[in-house]
Enzyme design. Structure first.
Site, PDB file in Angstrom:
ATOM      1  N   LEU A   1      42.382  43.866  54.262  1.00 29.54           N
ATOM      2  CA  LEU A   1      41.758  45.148  54.597  1.00 29.54           C
ATOM      3  C   LEU A   1      40.396  44.940  55.263  1.00 29.54           C
ATOM      4  O   LEU A   1      40.061  45.614  56.249  1.00 29.54           O
ATOM      5  CB  LEU A   1      41.610  45.998  53.331  1.00 29.54           C
ATOM      6  CG  LEU A   1      42.900  46.637  52.807  1.00 29.54           C
ATOM      7  CD1 LEU A   1      42.719  47.159  51.386  1.00 29.54           C
ATOM      8  CD2 LEU A   1      43.337  47.779  53.731  1.00 29.54           C
TER       9      LEU A   1
ATOM     10  N   GLY B   1      39.084  45.944  59.186  1.00 28.81           N
ATOM     11  CA  GLY B   1      38.007  46.896  59.445  1.00 28.81           C
ATOM     12  C   GLY B   1      37.740  47.881  58.330  1.00 28.81           C
ATOM     13  O   GLY B   1      36.880  48.757  58.459  1.00 28.81           O
ATOM     14  N   ALA B   2      38.458  47.759  57.229  1.00 29.98           N
ATOM     15  CA  ALA B   2      38.173  48.626  56.087  1.00 29.98           C
ATOM     16  C   ALA B   2      36.861  48.212  55.443  1.00 29.98           C
ATOM     17  O   ALA B   2      36.430  47.049  55.536  1.00 29.98           O
ATOM     18  CB  ALA B   2      39.313  48.551  55.077  1.00 29.98           C
TER      19      ALA B   2
ATOM     20  N   HIS C   1      50.594  49.191  34.978  1.00 33.42           N
ATOM     21  CA  HIS C   1      51.730  49.807  35.644  1.00 33.42           C
ATOM     22  C   HIS C   1      52.886  48.832  35.822  1.00 33.42           C
ATOM     23  O   HIS C   1      52.694  47.617  35.884  1.00 33.42           O
ATOM     24  CB  HIS C   1      51.324  50.335  37.021  1.00 33.42           C
ATOM     25  CG  HIS C   1      50.379  51.492  36.947  1.00 33.42           C
ATOM     26  ND1 HIS C   1      49.361  51.672  37.853  1.00 33.42           N
ATOM     27  CD2 HIS C   1      50.303  52.526  36.077  1.00 33.42           C
ATOM     28  CE1 HIS C   1      48.688  52.767  37.560  1.00 33.42           C
ATOM     29  NE2 HIS C   1      49.241  53.306  36.483  1.00 33.42           N
TER      30      HIS C   1
END
Length: 640
Positions: free
Chosen positions: A306, A310-311, A287
Site C-alpha cells: 500500500l 501511494g497510500a 476472525h
C-alpha cells in the site's frame, strides 16, 4: 492473479449503497436491532422509517410488530416470505438477514430471486464457506451486492444504518453519525469500525459511509470492492481502510492506486503486525479470515504494498489517528474538502423503563402483588424462595397456605387442606359440573373449555355454598343462637340453610366424605367448636326431613372456620375477611377441577360422540297454539 480475477463478489458499480430514502426488509425479527434502526432514522430526521416490513417465515398475512419511530408507536407489517414482503413493498431494496448460520444460506438464496432487492446483508457468523461461495457467485450473476457473513453491517451517516451498526444512540451522536461527513471507511471488523467512527469524528468532519465487510475468509464483498466504490462517490473526499492479516483483499486497493483508478487520498493500516512473532499458520487472530498462511498475507507485506502504491500508512496503530487528522487538514487547506456543517440531531424521546431505572421519572404502578415475586434469580412465594419450597419438600397444602393466606400454617392444617382437595375432587359423572364438562368434551371442545364449562355450574346450589355455610355457622355460633332460631330465622327470610341437605344422602346413609373429614378434625384440631354447632343444626333439621343432613359443603365450611380459628395465625377480623373473600369456595373449585379434567380426558380418550339428551327424559308441555286475528276485527285480541 490480479485481485479482480480472484474477487468473488457481486457487481459493485460506483455509487452509494444507501440513502435517506433507503428502506429494508428485515428477516427474522429481533426487537433491539429493529428499534435501533428506527431510532437512527429519527435522529437523522428521516421522513419515513427505514424498515418497510419484517419477514418471519411461515407467518400468516395481516400480522405486525410494534416499534417506536420517535415518540410515535408504529406497526411494521409482517410477511411469511421475502417474496410476499417485496411484492407489497417494491421500493425496499435492502435485505437485512438476521437468521442463524443454519438458515442464512437458504433465506438469502431465496431472496436473490427478488428483482427489487439490490443489497443483501448477512449478519450471522459460522455460515459454511461452501454455502457462502455459492451465494457470492449467485450475487455476481444476478448483479446484486452482498455484505457479510459475520458482519455488523454498514451505515451512511445521516441516511441509513443496518441493525446494530455504530452501537447506541449516545455513541451515534458522539460520532456525529446523524449527519453526513466526507470520509469513506471500510474494515473487516464491526467492533473496530465503531471505534474508528469515533476517531473520525475527532479528526475529521466525520463519516459519509462506513462498511464492515465481515471477518470470514470469503466475504460477499471485499475491502477493495468498497474502496473502488468510494472513488465514485462525490461526497467522499478521503478514504480510510482498516485491514488485517490474512487474505489478499488489500492488494486490490494498491493495484487501483498504481493504475490511477483510485485518486482520492487513502489512509490505511493493517492489523496483525504481531503475527511475525508467532507461527501464524497455526494461530487464529480473531476472525476466521485472520490467518496468515504465507508472507504475502502478512500485515507487513500488505502495508508495504500500500505504501509503495501511494497510500498513507503509519508505522503503528498509535500513529493511525494523527495521520488521518494530518491528511484531512491538508485537504481542507488545499480547498479540496469543505468541512460539512454541524447539524443538531433530533433528540430521541427516552424509553419509560430506562428513565425509571435511571431515576429520572416516577410512575405509579398498575398492579400490586403481595404473594409472589418473579424478579431476581428465582421466584418466591411470600418471600420463600422456590429452591426452599422444593428443597424442604413443601406440600401442596403448604403452597396454598402461602399463596392464599400468606402464612405457613401448622402441619395439621395443611394436611386438612389436602384432605379436602382429595375428598372433594370428584362426585361422579351425574353432578352438574361433571355433566357439563362431559358434554363439552364430547362436543369437541378443548380441555380448558371443557373444564370451564363444568366450573361455571359451581354456585349456591352446587358446591359453592362453602363460604356462606361457614359465615352462617360462625355468626350463629358466636352469637350463641340456638339451632332452632338459626334455621327458622333463615326460613322467615326465604333463605336456604347452606350446608344442610342432600339429594341422595340421609341420616341412615351418610356421606362418607363428611364422616372422614369430621373424624380427622376431631382427632387433630385444637377445637371443633363450629363443627359441633353445625351438627347441632343437623340434629334439628333431621326432625323435618331425613335428607336434611350436614353435607360436604357445610362440613368443609364449619371445619375451615375451626381451622382458621384454631391455628392461631389469624385474628377474628382476618378470619371474617377470608370467608367474605370467597377463599373456601376456592378450595372446592381447585379440588373439583381435578375431577372435571379427569372426566374431559376420559371422554376424549374413549372418543365419545356428540351428546344429545334423550327425548324420553324431557317433559314436553306447550300452551294451546296462538292464532293471529285479522286487523279489521274490532274484537281482535292477540292470543298469548
Amino acid at each position: 492473479l490480479h485481485w479482480l480475477q480472484r474477487r468473488m463478489g457481486g457487481s459493485m458499480e460506483g455509487g452509494s449503497l444507501f440513502s435517506r430514502e433507503t428502506q429494508a426488509l428485515f428477516y427474522n425479527y429481533k426487537a433491539a436491532p429493529v428499534q435501533r434502526m428506527l431510532d437512527f432514522d429519527y435522529l437523522c430526521r428521516r421522513e419515513k422509517p427505514s424498515i418497510a416490513a419484517i419477514v418471519s417465515p411461515g407467518s400468516k398475512p395481516g400480522g405486525f410488530r410494534k416499534a417506536f419511530f420517535g415518540n410515535t408507536e408504529i406497526a411494521i407489517p409482517v410477511y411469511g416470505s421475502s417474496a410476499e414482503a417485496a411484492a407489497a413493498h417494491p421500493k425496499a431494496d435492502v435485505f437485512v438477514n438476521y437468521s442463524s448460520h443454519r438458515s442464512a444460506y437458504q433465506s438469502t438464496l431465496d431472496c436473490l430471486s427478488v428483482p427489487s432487492i439490490r443489497v443483501l446483508v448477512i449478519i450471522a457468523e459460522g455460515v459454511p464457506e461452501r454455502d457462502v461461495k455459492v451465494l457470492i457467485a449467485a450475487c455476481k450473476k444476478s448483479n446484486k451486492v452482498m455484505i457479510g457473513p459475520a458482519t455488523v453491517g454498514g451505515i451512511q451517516a445521516g441516511g441509513f444504518k443496518i441493525g446494530d451498526t455504530a452501537g447506541t444512540v449516545e455513541n451515534i451522536i458522539r460520532c456525529k453519525l446523524h449527519r453526513p461527513g466526507s470520509i469513506g471507511f471500510v474494515s473487516k471488523s464491526g467492533g473496530l469500525s465503531n471505534e474508528m467512527y469515533n476517531v473520525l469524528s475527532r479528526t475529521t468532519d466525520g463519516l459519509f459511509e462506513g462498511i464492515a465487510v465481515g471477518g470470514d475468509a470469503y466475504p460477499g464483498t471485499t475491502l477493495s470492492d468498497h474502496v473502488r466504490r468510494f472513488q465514485d462517490i462525490p461526497e467522499i473526499k478521503m478514504i480510510v481502510v482498516l485491514g488485517e492479516l490474512g487474505g489478499s483483499d488489500e492488494y486490490g486497493a494498491s493495484e487501483m492506486l498504481k493504475s490511477g483508478q483510485l485518486t482520492k487520498p487513502v489512509v490505511a493500516w493493517i492489523s496483525g503486525s504481531c503475527a511475525t512473532y508467532f507461527n501464524s499458520a497455526e494461530v487464529q487472530f480473531g476472525h476466521a479470515g485472520a490467518r496468515s498462511g504465507n508472507m504475502d498475507e502478512s500485515a507487513a507485506s500488505k502495508l508495504a504494498a500500500l505504501r509503495e502504491a501511494g497510500a498513507i500508512c503509519p508505522t503503528s496503530f498509535e500513529g493511525f489517528e494523527p495521520l488521518i487528522a494530518e491528511t484531512y487538514m491538508k485537504l481542507v487547506k488545499s480547498g479540496e474538502l469543505v468541512p460539512k456543517p454541524e447539524v443538531e440531531p433530533q433528540m430521541l424521546p427516552g424509553d419509560l423503563h430506562q428513565a425509571i431505572k435511571a431515576g429520572q421519572v416516577r410512575k405509579a404502578t398498575n398492579i400490586v402483588c403481595t404473594i409472589s415475586d418473579d424478579r431476581g434469580e428465582e421466584p418466591s412465594y411470600v418471600g420463600v424462595p422456590i429452591s426452599e419450597v422444593i428443597g424442604q419438600s413443601y406440600s401442596v397444602g403448604d403452597v396454598i397456605s402461602l399463596l392464599w393466606f400468606k402464612r405457613l400454617l401448622p402441619p395439621w392444617a395443611t394436611k386438612f387442606i389436602e384432605l379436602v382437595l382429595v375428598t372433594a375432587a370428584d362426585h361422579g359423572p351425574c353432578v352438574s359440573g361433571a355433566h357439563n364438562s362431559i358434554v363439552a368434551a364430547r362436543a369437541g371442545k378443548d380441555l380448558v373449555s371443557s373444564l370451564c364449562s363444568g366450573l361455571l355450574t359451581i354456585g349456591p346450589r352446587f358446591g359453592g355454598a362453602v363460604d356462606q355455610a361457614a359465615i352462617n355457622f360462625r355468626n350463629a355460633c358466636d352469637s350463641e343462637t340456638s339451632a332452632e332460631a338459626f334455621v327458622e330465622g333463615l326460613k322467615k327470610k326465604g333463605l336456604r340453610v347452606e350446608g344442610i341437605g342432600h339429594r341422595i344422602k340421609t341420616a341412615e346413609n351418610r356421606d362418607m366424605r363428611v364422616e372422614l373429614l369430621s373424624g380427622y378434625a376431631k382427632e387433630n384440631f385444637p377445637s371443633t367448636k363450629y363443627l359441633s354447632y353445625a351438627e347441632t343444626v343437623e340434629g334439628y333439621t333431621l326432625q323435618k326431613a331425613n335428607n336434611l343432613v350436614l353435607n360436604i359443603d357445610g362440613c368443609i365450611g364449619a371445619l375451615f372456620v375451626d381451622m382458621l380459628s384454631g391455628c392461631e395465625s389469624f385474628s377474628d377480623v382476618e378470619v371474617g375477611e377470608i370467608l367474605e373473600l370467597g377463599a373456601l369456595n376456592g378450595i372446592f373449585v381447585l379440588s373439583r377441577s381435578i375431577g372435571l379434567i379427569g372426566h374431559a380426558l376420559d371422554q376424549k380418550r374413549m372418543k365419545q360422540p356428540l351428546y344429545r339428551h334423550p327425548h324420553e327424559d324431557v317433559l314436553y308441555t306447550q300452551p294451546e297454539r296462538p292464532y293471529k286475528k285479522s286487523k279489521g276485527d274490532p274484537d281482535a285480541k292477540m292470543d298469548m
